[in-house]
Design a protein around this motif. Structure first.
Motif, PDB file in Angstrom:
ATOM      1  N   GLY A   1       0.802  -1.216   0.000  1.00  0.00           N
ATOM      2  CA  GLY A   1       0.000   0.000   0.000  1.00  0.00           C
ATOM      3  C   GLY A   1       0.830   1.258   0.000  1.00  0.00           C
ATOM      4  O   GLY A   1       2.071   1.224   0.025  1.00  0.00           O
ATOM      5  N   VAL A   2       0.118   2.381  -0.037  1.00  0.00           N
ATOM      6  CA  VAL A   2       0.731   3.700  -0.031  1.00  0.00           C
ATOM      7  C   VAL A   2      -0.082   4.608   0.880  1.00  0.00           C
ATOM      8  O   VAL A   2      -1.320   4.593   0.840  1.00  0.00           O
ATOM      9  N   ASP A   3       0.604   5.398   1.721  1.00  0.00           N
ATOM     10  CA  ASP A   3      -0.024   6.427   2.556  1.00  0.00           C
ATOM     11  C   ASP A   3       0.418   7.799   2.066  1.00  0.00           C
ATOM     12  O   ASP A   3       1.611   8.035   1.843  1.00  0.00           O
ATOM     13  N   LEU A   4      -0.535   8.701   1.922  1.00  0.00           N
ATOM     14  CA  LEU A   4      -0.250  10.101   1.603  1.00  0.00           C
ATOM     15  C   LEU A   4      -0.857  10.963   2.689  1.00  0.00           C
ATOM     16  O   LEU A   4      -2.054  10.844   2.982  1.00  0.00           O
ATOM     17  N   VAL A   5      -0.045  11.820   3.315  1.00  0.00           N
ATOM     18  CA  VAL A   5      -0.534  12.730   4.348  1.00  0.00           C
ATOM     19  C   VAL A   5      -0.016  14.128   4.043  1.00  0.00           C
ATOM     20  O   VAL A   5       1.189  14.327   3.851  1.00  0.00           O
ATOM     21  N   ALA A   6      -0.925  15.091   3.969  1.00  0.00           N
ATOM     22  CA  ALA A   6      -0.547  16.489   3.753  1.00  0.00           C
ATOM     23  C   ALA A   6      -1.168  17.329   4.853  1.00  0.00           C
ATOM     24  O   ALA A   6      -2.351  17.169   5.184  1.00  0.00           O
ATOM     25  N   ASN A   7      -0.369  18.222   5.438  1.00  0.00           N
ATOM     26  CA  ASN A   7      -0.831  19.086   6.522  1.00  0.00           C
ATOM     27  C   ASN A   7      -0.439  20.525   6.237  1.00  0.00           C
ATOM     28  O   ASN A   7       0.665  20.796   5.748  1.00  0.00           O
ATOM     29  N   HIS A   8      -1.352  21.439   6.543  1.00  0.00           N
ATOM     30  CA  HIS A   8      -1.050  22.851   6.368  1.00  0.00           C
ATOM     31  C   HIS A   8      -1.727  23.653   7.470  1.00  0.00           C
ATOM     32  O   HIS A   8      -2.868  23.382   7.847  1.00  0.00           O
ATOM     33  N   THR A   9      -1.007  24.608   8.011  1.00  0.00           N
ATOM     34  CA  THR A   9      -1.540  25.492   9.040  1.00  0.00           C
ATOM     35  C   THR A   9      -1.313  26.925   8.605  1.00  0.00           C
ATOM     36  O   THR A   9      -0.222  27.269   8.137  1.00  0.00           O
ATOM     37  N   ALA A  10      -2.352  27.756   8.746  1.00  0.00           N
ATOM     38  CA  ALA A  10      -2.221  29.160   8.340  1.00  0.00           C
ATOM     39  C   ALA A  10      -3.026  30.050   9.269  1.00  0.00           C
ATOM     40  O   ALA A  10      -4.184  29.744   9.575  1.00  0.00           O
ATOM     41  N   ASN A  11      -2.415  31.153   9.704  1.00  0.00           N
ATOM     42  CA  ASN A  11      -3.131  32.211  10.397  1.00  0.00           C
ATOM     43  C   ASN A  11      -3.397  33.326   9.389  1.00  0.00           C
ATOM     44  O   ASN A  11      -2.471  33.820   8.738  1.00  0.00           O
ATOM     45  N   THR A  12      -4.654  33.711   9.263  1.00  0.00           N
ATOM     46  CA  THR A  12      -5.033  34.726   8.284  1.00  0.00           C
ATOM     47  C   THR A  12      -5.878  35.790   8.959  1.00  0.00           C
ATOM     48  O   THR A  12      -6.283  35.641  10.120  1.00  0.00           O
ATOM     49  N   GLY A  13      -6.183  36.827   8.195  1.00  0.00           N
ATOM     50  CA  GLY A  13      -7.055  37.875   8.715  1.00  0.00           C
ATOM     51  C   GLY A  13      -8.478  37.409   8.907  1.00  0.00           C
ATOM     52  O   GLY A  13      -9.267  38.073   9.590  1.00  0.00           O
ATOM     53  N   PHE A  14      -8.825  36.288   8.293  1.00  0.00           N
ATOM     54  CA  PHE A  14     -10.186  35.765   8.461  1.00  0.00           C
ATOM     55  C   PHE A  14     -10.158  34.394   9.144  1.00  0.00           C
ATOM     56  O   PHE A  14     -10.934  33.504   8.837  1.00  0.00           O
ATOM     57  N   GLY A  15      -9.244  34.231  10.076  1.00  0.00           N
ATOM     58  CA  GLY A  15      -9.242  33.050  10.923  1.00  0.00           C
ATOM     59  C   GLY A  15      -8.025  32.166  10.706  1.00  0.00           C
ATOM     60  O   GLY A  15      -7.213  32.393   9.811  1.00  0.00           O
TER      61      GLY A  15
ATOM     62  N   ASN B   1     -10.056  22.487   9.980  1.00  0.00           N
ATOM     63  CA  ASN B   1     -10.407  23.120  11.248  1.00  0.00           C
ATOM     64  C   ASN B   1     -10.183  24.620  11.097  1.00  0.00           C
ATOM     65  O   ASN B   1      -9.073  25.064  10.770  1.00  0.00           O
ATOM     66  N   TRP B   2     -11.212  25.374  11.347  1.00  0.00           N
ATOM     67  CA  TRP B   2     -11.150  26.831  11.222  1.00  0.00           C
ATOM     68  C   TRP B   2     -11.570  27.456  12.539  1.00  0.00           C
ATOM     69  O   TRP B   2     -12.494  26.957  13.222  1.00  0.00           O
ATOM     70  N   SER B   3     -10.899  28.532  12.950  1.00  0.00           N
ATOM     71  CA  SER B   3     -11.281  29.229  14.175  1.00  0.00           C
ATOM     72  C   SER B   3     -11.055  30.726  13.990  1.00  0.00           C
ATOM     73  O   SER B   3     -10.103  31.158  13.330  1.00  0.00           O
ATOM     74  N   LEU B   4     -11.952  31.480  14.582  1.00  0.00           N
ATOM     75  CA  LEU B   4     -11.865  32.941  14.565  1.00  0.00           C
ATOM     76  C   LEU B   4     -12.585  33.458  15.790  1.00  0.00           C
ATOM     77  O   LEU B   4     -13.779  33.194  15.973  1.00  0.00           O
ATOM     78  N   ASP B   5     -11.858  34.180  16.642  1.00  0.00           N
ATOM     79  CA  ASP B   5     -12.437  34.704  17.873  1.00  0.00           C
ATOM     80  C   ASP B   5     -13.054  33.553  18.665  1.00  0.00           C
ATOM     81  O   ASP B   5     -12.369  32.595  18.977  1.00  0.00           O
ATOM     82  N   ARG B   6     -14.354  33.617  18.900  1.00  0.00           N
ATOM     83  CA  ARG B   6     -14.998  32.575  19.712  1.00  0.00           C
ATOM     84  C   ARG B   6     -15.539  31.424  18.874  1.00  0.00           C
ATOM     85  O   ARG B   6     -16.038  30.443  19.429  1.00  0.00           O
ATOM     86  N   TRP B   7     -15.475  31.526  17.555  1.00  0.00           N
ATOM     87  CA  TRP B   7     -16.070  30.510  16.693  1.00  0.00           C
ATOM     88  C   TRP B   7     -15.005  29.507  16.235  1.00  0.00           C
ATOM     89  O   TRP B   7     -13.855  29.862  15.982  1.00  0.00           O
ATOM     90  N   ASN B   8     -15.408  28.252  16.118  1.00  0.00           N
ATOM     91  CA  ASN B   8     -14.540  27.240  15.521  1.00  0.00           C
ATOM     92  C   ASN B   8     -15.396  26.186  14.820  1.00  0.00           C
ATOM     93  O   ASN B   8     -16.491  25.835  15.286  1.00  0.00           O
ATOM     94  N   ILE B   9     -14.907  25.724  13.701  1.00  0.00           N
ATOM     95  CA  ILE B   9     -15.634  24.765  12.880  1.00  0.00           C
ATOM     96  C   ILE B   9     -14.693  23.637  12.480  1.00  0.00           C
ATOM     97  O   ILE B   9     -13.554  23.883  12.071  1.00  0.00           O
ATOM     98  N   MET B  10     -15.177  22.401  12.605  1.00  0.00           N
ATOM     99  CA  MET B  10     -14.469  21.240  12.078  1.00  0.00           C
ATOM    100  C   MET B  10     -15.337  20.636  10.978  1.00  0.00           C
ATOM    101  O   MET B  10     -16.512  20.333  11.187  1.00  0.00           O
TER     102      MET B  10
END
Length: 886
Positions: free
Chosen positions: A707-721, A774-783
């Motif tokens: 088999g083959v496993d592919l994993v990609a991860n990215h983290t970013a802080n932006t003006g909109f969360g 996963n997105w978060s901004l102020d008090r809001w967070n969404i998965m």
């Protein structure tokens, strides 16, 4: 596939664009801000130090020579399910687990697979220490897990876990037996203050399966130099029902109006069992001297589960056949509703010393007890506890040590109501305690590691250790009535003219799951000793190499020596390659050596008595059983690691796992000839007259998994969360490369049949993947998560409709959370929010062996969906959650 690919490209492109403008300077600072903001993170920063798969103290996820996934407590808090099996299935694409209904103990202890390999080839650790197995040897948990004995992951509550590390590589040379498919290590929380409370309630869209989960975590100081962390969880999950009425029951109601109006619809329930569980974990540590800590952790848990068995039809009925072009007879349950003669003739006995009964005397039929038939209700109580204690620290600069002792036990108590022991006749009870299974393990470990500078690019880490294990397995007696071979099991009857006949054999033991009797009861153990050594270092800048060797001695199987070599080379900070090669082994467990199971199965519409017998029994040996030997494996992996920016990484790893002498259950050996029946009689099998098929454990086949496993991860802080994006894909295929034969009453016969081979190779989806944002901004967070489940093929005997391929599907999970303040968080969410169901289990449509009844919309037993459906068969689930931290 096109759907998830498009979603993946859009989400990754969006987060990468945002990352170019707003990425953190270092991934460590991203992880730190995630903790401070208390927002869910799918996978921890790739700069996080790992402890699984290496004994160096400075290895990060991306610096590892083998693929390791790390999931934090924040990730676990956003999962919809309260079952650790489901959580890992959602997070790790190569991890799969079914939901088996009406499958004996497999309904209560679910068997997971990793990379298409069975549960007992997955090593589970807690705080780096081996976790004990469940007492259940899987019988009804599907072809991939049949005969395996793994860990019950459901006993680990999510609130107790600080992080999970999943090593997707063989590691037997480092950790010992079982680490063939990989290693799962649970790190428990260590905080010495604070209180965390969570409450979650939900149910399925169908309006059933109501699920309440309450959990708490408390951190307490243990003087100024230590901590005690206590976690508790309570789970109450109601039963689900996704089946339809059995065609035989429907025919009863139509053919005998009024008589069978009281039948429940459906008469037997296919779905998740009813579960009530309480679990407690404790983790503690105390610094007793500078650089030395005494530690202790352990757990206690009890879960009570219940579900239906198959319906026992009291009389034959005639109704529409499966195809719908005629009628079909649905027979009464065999060996139960035979008319019995209950007056013994004084002084008369048959050749077995049992009473001879008067054919002209009184009669009895269990119709009088169960006039509309009966559906046994099966109960399982799982008790699980463990304790680990030790001393660890640094003796001198660079030399660390860890001395520990542990004990773990898992026990399953079986009980059944609304049933009977047919062989006892009118004296039979209707409720039974069928006995218990018990697994006990004791471990003693001594580990040392030393770092020394010998002029290489990094200090040389030298590790060594020793282990002593004792593993015991017990089958404990049930009520005598649950296994008793009563006088009516094989009744000799004398007619008025003095001639005799043998009445139809009645089934023996508590019907549906006979209890454990003296012939089954055992308490066996074995011991083993192990010694290992390991070295690891950066030889030159960018080149890391390691090697490990382990030798083990078993009291019942001799010795084995295994090795592992790994390497990683970094061309630039952005590009690296890695690889590993190793050998492994897994010794047969005492449970596999001695387990016994007798239950009711079906061939087409005919119920038959089916048995699993130890290889040491005369009955199994008559049909070719030989002593079990350890499994052996060879693992190879090679990977590419890309880190184009500090906040973006991609890993691609290919692997091959060859396992020889795999331990599993044989195919069904049907007792369908007089010669086979007589062989059972000659072997002294008590239920030789009613037994319809048998199986036993064997080593006699080999597999290759690639088999083959592919994993990609990215983290970013932006003006909109803040965006945390992860894409994980897995392709996995298995092949049975060799099958041995056994001597079956003078005929050399393949030890596993084409159905078992087909299911080993095709029952798991070859393609799996998930994209999580996963997105978060102020008090809001969404998965939000999209999961892809590739097609799979379920093989079955021709009489059961033959083979069927089930289509690919995509499911979506979503949670929206809001922080009321710094203490309280509220969330609403759903799992499988589009309410997807797998394809229906409709086989051989329009043919004579069609398994699907148009009149009911289900199979002969009332099932609609396959047990092996990768994401279950319950449809959408919604929930609300509240969490508080003090």
């Amino acid at each position: 596939m096109k759907i998830i690919t498009s979603i993946s490209m859009i989400a990754l492109a969006t987060s990468m664009h945002a990352g170019v403008a707003h990425a953190q300077a270092q991934t460590e600072s991203v992880a730190e801000s995630a903790v401070q903001d208390d927002a869910p993170t799918e996978i921890v920063s790739q700069g996080e130090i790992i402890v699984t798969g290496t004994r160096r103290t400075d290895r990060t996820v991306l610096e590892s020579s083998a693929p390791v996934d790390v999931f934090t407590a924040e990730t676990l808090r956003t999962q919809a399910s309260g079952d650790m099996n489901n959580i890992l299935r959602n997070l790790v694409p190569s991890f799969n687990v079914g939901r088996f209904s009406i499958s004996d103990g497999s309904t209560f202890v679910r068997p997971p697979t990793l990379r298409g390999l069975p549960p007992d080839q997955i090593l589970v650790l807690v705080n780096g220490k081996r976790r004990h197995r469940a007492a259940l040897v899987q019988i009804g948990g599907g072809a991939l897990a049949a005969g395996s004995q793994g860990v019950d992951l459901a006993q680990i509550p999510t609130i107790a876990v600080e992080r999970i590390e999943v090593l997707r590589d063989g590691a037997a040379a480092q950790y010992g037996s079982d680490a063939i498919a990989g290693v799962i290590n649970y790190g428990l929380k260590r905080n010495s203050d604070g209180i965390e409370l969570t409450a979650r309630y939900g149910q399925f869209y169908e309006g059933d399966g109501e699920n309440l989960q309450l959990a708490a975590n408390v951190g307490l100081p243990l003087t100024d130099a230590g901590f005690v962390n206590i976690s508790g969880e309570y789970l109450d999950s109601k039963q689900t029902s996704r089946g339809v009425q059995r065609p035989g029951a429907l025919a009863l109601q139509a053919q005998f109006p009024g008589t069978y109006d009281g039948l429940r619809d459906p008469v037997q329930i296919f779905g998740d069992p009813q579960v009530e569980a309480s679990r407690l974990f404790v983790n503690a540590g105390l610094e007793v001297a500078e650089g030395a800590e005494v530690y202790m952790f352990g757990n206690y848990g009890v879960s009570r589960q219940e579900g239906d068995f198959n319906y026992r039809q009291p009389v034959s009925s005639t109704g529409p056949n499966a195809v719908g072009n005629g009628t079909q007879t649905f027979g009464a349950a065999g060996g139960i509703f035979t008319t019995l003669f209950i007056d013994p003739i004084p002084g008369q006995f048959d050749a077995r010393g049992r009473p001879v009964y008067n054919g002209a005397g009184r009669t009895f039929n269990f119709n009088s007890l169960y006039p509309i038939g009966f559906t046994p209700r099966f109960f399982g109580k799982v008790s699980d506890y463990s304790i680990v204690g030790g001393l660890k620290g640094e003796a001198i600069e660079g030399l660390t040590y860890d001395l520990s002792a542990s004990y773990g036990q898992n026990r399953i108590d079986y009980r059944m109501t609304n049933t009977l022991n047919p062989s006892m006749g009118p004296a039979s009870p209707t409720a039974f305690n069928m006995g218990s299974l018990e697994q006990r393990e004791t471990n003693f470990n001594a580990d040392v590691a030393y770092e020394t500078d010998i002029g290489l690019a990094s200090p040389l880490t030298i590790a060594a250790g020793a282990e002593h294990r004792r593993e015991a397995y017990a089958i404990l007696l049930g009520d005598p009535a649950s296994y008793q071979f009563g006088n009516f099991g094989l009744q000799t009857v004398q007619r008025a003219d003095g001639t005799r006949f043998v009445n139809t054999a009645q089934q023996v033991g508590s019907n549906g799951f006979p209890g454990y009797g003296p012939d089954s009861a055992i308490d066996q153990d074995r011991t083993s000793y192990a010694f290992y050594a390991e070295v690891e270092a950066d030889i030159v800048a960018g080149l890391s190499l390691s090697g490990a060797i382990r030798h083990e001695e078993f009291s019942d199987f001799g010795s084995t020596t295994n090795w592992k070599a790994t390497g990683r080379y970094e061309f630039t900070p952005a590009i690296a390659i890695r690889g590993a090669a190793s050998t492994g082994f897994r010794a047969p467990t005492p449970g596999q050596l001695f387990t016994t199971n007798v239950a009711t199965a079906f061939t087409g519409s005919n119920p038959i008595e089916s048995a699993i017998l130890p290889v040491s029994t005369a009955a199994a040996q008559v049909f070719g059983a030989t002593p079990l030997q350890p499994e052996k494996s060879k693992n190879y992996s090679a990977g590419l690691v890309l880190t184009p920016t500090a906040s973006f990484s991609i890993t691609l790893d290919a692997y091959q796992i060859d396992v020889t002498d795999r331990i599993g259950l044989t195919g069904n050996i049907e007792i369908n000839t007089e010669a086979r029946r007589q062989a059972l009689r000659n072997a002294g099998v008590p239920n030789a007259e009613s037994l319809g098929r048998l199986r036993y454990f064997t080593n006699s086949f080999d597999t290759r998994t690639k088999g083959v496993d592919l994993v990609a991860n990215h983290t970013a802080n932006t003006g909109f969360g803040r965006f945390n994006t992860s894409l994980a894909m897995n392709y996995n295929e298995s092949e049975v490369t060799a099958i041995d034969t056994v001597n079956l009453l003078g005929t050399q016969t393949a030890v596993i049949d084409a159905v078992r081979v087909g299911n080993i190779e095709n029952l798991n989806s070859k393609w799996r993947g998930n994209l999580t944002e996963n997105w978060s901004l102020d008090r809001w967070n969404i998965m939000a998560r999209a999961s892809y489940w590739g097609e799979f093929t379920s093989y079955a005997a021709a009489a059961d409709g033959g083979n069927l391929t089930f289509g690919a599907d995509v499911t979506f999970d979503l949670e929206v959370g809001f922080d009321l303040n710094e203490t309280i968080r509220l969330a609403v969410g759903g799992e499988n929010i589009l309410d997807n169901y797998p394809d229906k289990n409709r086989r051989a449509t329009g043919q004579s062996n069609q398994n699907w009844f148009a009149a009911t919309g289900g199979t002969i037993g009332g099932a609609v969906y396959p047990d092996d459906a990768p994401y279950g068969f319950n449809g959408g689930f919604w929930y609300v959650r509240a969490a508080a931290r003090f």
